[in-house]
Design an enzyme around this catalytic site. Structure first.
Site, PDB file in Angstrom:
ATOM      1  N   HIS A   6       0.690   5.352   1.857  1.00 13.83           N
ATOM      2  CA  HIS A   6      -0.103   5.735   2.550  1.00 13.83           C
ATOM      3  C   HIS A   6       0.538   7.048   2.464  1.00 13.83           C
ATOM      4  O   HIS A   6       1.652   7.220   2.602  1.00 13.83           O
ATOM      5  CB  HIS A   6      -0.229   5.209   4.031  1.00 13.83           C
ATOM      6  CG  HIS A   6      -1.212   5.930   4.330  1.00 13.83           C
ATOM      7  ND1 HIS A   6      -2.406   6.343   4.855  1.00 13.83           N
ATOM      8  CD2 HIS A   6      -0.755   6.636   5.875  1.00 13.83           C
ATOM      9  CE1 HIS A   6      -2.354   6.875   6.043  1.00 13.83           C
ATOM     10  NE2 HIS A   6      -1.861   7.706   6.432  1.00 13.83           N
ATOM     11  N   SER A  54       4.326   6.881   2.536  1.00 16.04           N
ATOM     12  CA  SER A  54       5.354   5.182   2.807  1.00 16.04           C
ATOM     13  C   SER A  54       4.800   4.737   2.187  1.00 16.04           C
ATOM     14  O   SER A  54       3.180   3.989   1.416  1.00 16.04           O
ATOM     15  CB  SER A  54       5.179   5.059   4.735  1.00 16.04           C
ATOM     16  OG  SER A  54       5.164   6.258   5.456  1.00 16.04           O
ATOM     17  N   ASP A  97      -3.096   0.922   7.797  1.00 15.80           N
ATOM     18  CA  ASP A  97      -1.962   1.749   7.927  1.00 15.80           C
ATOM     19  C   ASP A  97      -0.536   1.619   9.113  1.00 15.80           C
ATOM     20  O   ASP A  97       0.538   2.440   9.104  1.00 15.80           O
ATOM     21  CB  ASP A  97      -2.283   3.232   8.186  1.00 15.80           C
ATOM     22  CG  ASP A  97      -2.818   3.685   7.133  1.00 15.80           C
ATOM     23  OD1 ASP A  97      -2.543   3.199   5.308  1.00 15.80           O
ATOM     24  OD2 ASP A  97      -4.236   4.439   7.295  1.00 15.80           O
ATOM     25  N   ASN A 130       0.931  -1.376  -0.105  1.00 17.10           N
ATOM     26  CA  ASN A 130       0.003  -0.332  -0.371  1.00 17.10           C
ATOM     27  C   ASN A 130       0.841   0.747   0.077  1.00 17.10           C
ATOM     28  O   ASN A 130       1.643   1.224   0.244  1.00 17.10           O
ATOM     29  CB  ASN A 130      -0.818  -0.188   1.326  1.00 17.10           C
ATOM     30  CG  ASN A 130      -2.053   1.411   1.129  1.00 17.10           C
ATOM     31  OD1 ASN A 130      -2.456   1.886  -0.041  1.00 17.10           O
ATOM     32  ND2 ASN A 130      -2.120   1.518   3.038  1.00 17.10           N
TER      33      ASN A 130
HETATM   34  C1  GRF Z   1      -2.876   8.721  -2.565  1.00 14.57           C
HETATM   35  O1  GRF Z   1      -2.670   9.730  -1.930  1.00 14.57           O
HETATM   36  C2  GRF Z   1      -2.648   7.602  -1.780  1.00 14.57           C
HETATM   37  O2  GRF Z   1      -1.300   8.104  -0.566  1.00 14.57           O
HETATM   38  C3  GRF Z   1      -3.672   7.777  -1.384  1.00 14.57           C
HETATM   39  O3  GRF Z   1      -4.649   7.935  -1.894  1.00 14.57           O
HETATM   40  C4  GRF Z   1      -4.172   8.510  -3.110  1.00 14.57           C
HETATM   41  C5  GRF Z   1      -3.979   7.989  -4.453  1.00 14.57           C
HETATM   42  O4  GRF Z   1      -4.465   8.498  -5.265  1.00 14.57           O
HETATM   43  N1  GRF Z   1      -3.660   6.299  -0.593  1.00 14.57           N
HETATM   44  P1  GRF Z   1      -4.475   8.418  -6.815  1.00 14.57           P
HETATM   45  O5  GRF Z   1      -6.191   7.836  -7.028  1.00 14.57           O
HETATM   46  O6  GRF Z   1      -3.001   6.612  -7.149  1.00 14.57           O
HETATM   47  O7  GRF Z   1      -4.109   9.525  -7.828  1.00 14.57           O
END
Ligand code: GRF
Length: 216
Positions: free
Chosen positions: A110, A137, A146, A108
């Site tokens: 985050h 991260s 998370d 993932n």
């Molecule tokens: C990103 O900031 C990611 O870290 C978070 O959600 C957002 C998704 O953006 N989990 P995208 O759909 O990849 O443009």
């Protein structure tokens, strides 16, 4: 050749950065074989399809509970026999059974320097907390939200005149750099999980931290 399935819920810019990296040969011996979304209107599905990647929606609203949706999602994912499942803006809490099924092969990204600011609204919370450093991260997913072993982080400064949009944009630019790098390390079989720590074999420890422009 390692097979990668990406899960999204919306815009899909992290997914796009992975597609770009694959095209540039920067993911190593890997192929993104499918992009799945829990939201049929996810913009990223169109991007994936335009890139010639199997793109499919499984609307979570069509399922009575989390377990039945997760079971359907697992079958849809496993139909593509992935070596790695990548969450890229996938905005669903996953059941413990799902997370265990993909244990050690579920990543993932985050938008905070974990373990600070798990959960939502990370940029607003970072501004309110007055932190001087914020970031993102990449981590292995475990049943605690998370919280899993951290592969790679990038730090950005929080500037005096930041609002959450400006800060989010600065973090997102870093997300697009570190996610492909972390996926490549996984593909190359270089990530060893030891408790909550990840050792990146054959890599300087400092390469697991990007800290550009901190002096601005
Ligand atoms: C990103 O900031 C990611 O870290 C978070 O959600 C957002 C998704 O953006 N989990 P995208 O759909 O990849 O443009």
């Amino acid at each position: 050749m390692k097979r990668i399935v990406i899960l999204i819920s919306g815009r899909g810019s992290n997914m796009e950065s992975l597609i770009r990296a694959q095209r540039a040969g920067e993911l190593g011996e890997a192929r993104i074989v499918a992009v799945l979304s829990n939201r049929p209107d996810a913009r990223g599905l169109l991007t994936a399809a335009a890139a010639g990647i199997h793109a499919e929606a499984l609307d979570h609203k069509q399922y009575p509970d989390r377990e039945s949706f997760d079971a359907a999602l697992m079958s849809a994912i496993d139909a593509h026999q992935p070596d790695l499942v990548v969450l890229a803006g996938f905005l669903r809490i996953l059941s413990e059974g799902f997370v265990r099924h993909y244990s050690g092969r579920l990543l993932n990204i985050h938008p905070s320097l974990l373990p600070a600011f798990p959960g939502l609204h990370t940029h607003q919370r970072a501004l309110e907390a007055g932190v001087r450093l914020h970031g993102c991260s990449v981590h292995f997913v475990t049943p605690t939200l998370d919280h899993g072993p951290i592969v790679l982080q990038a730090a950005v400064p929080v500037l005096d005149d930041d609002d959450k949009e400006r800060l989010a944009a600065r973090v997102l630019a870093e997300e697009h750099l570190i996610y492909p790098r972390a996926v490549r390390w996984f593909v190359e079989g270089r990530l060893a999980i030891e408790g909550l720590c990840v050792r990146v074999q054959g890599e300087q420890r400092e390469n697991a931290l990007r800290a550009p422009d901190l002096a601005r």
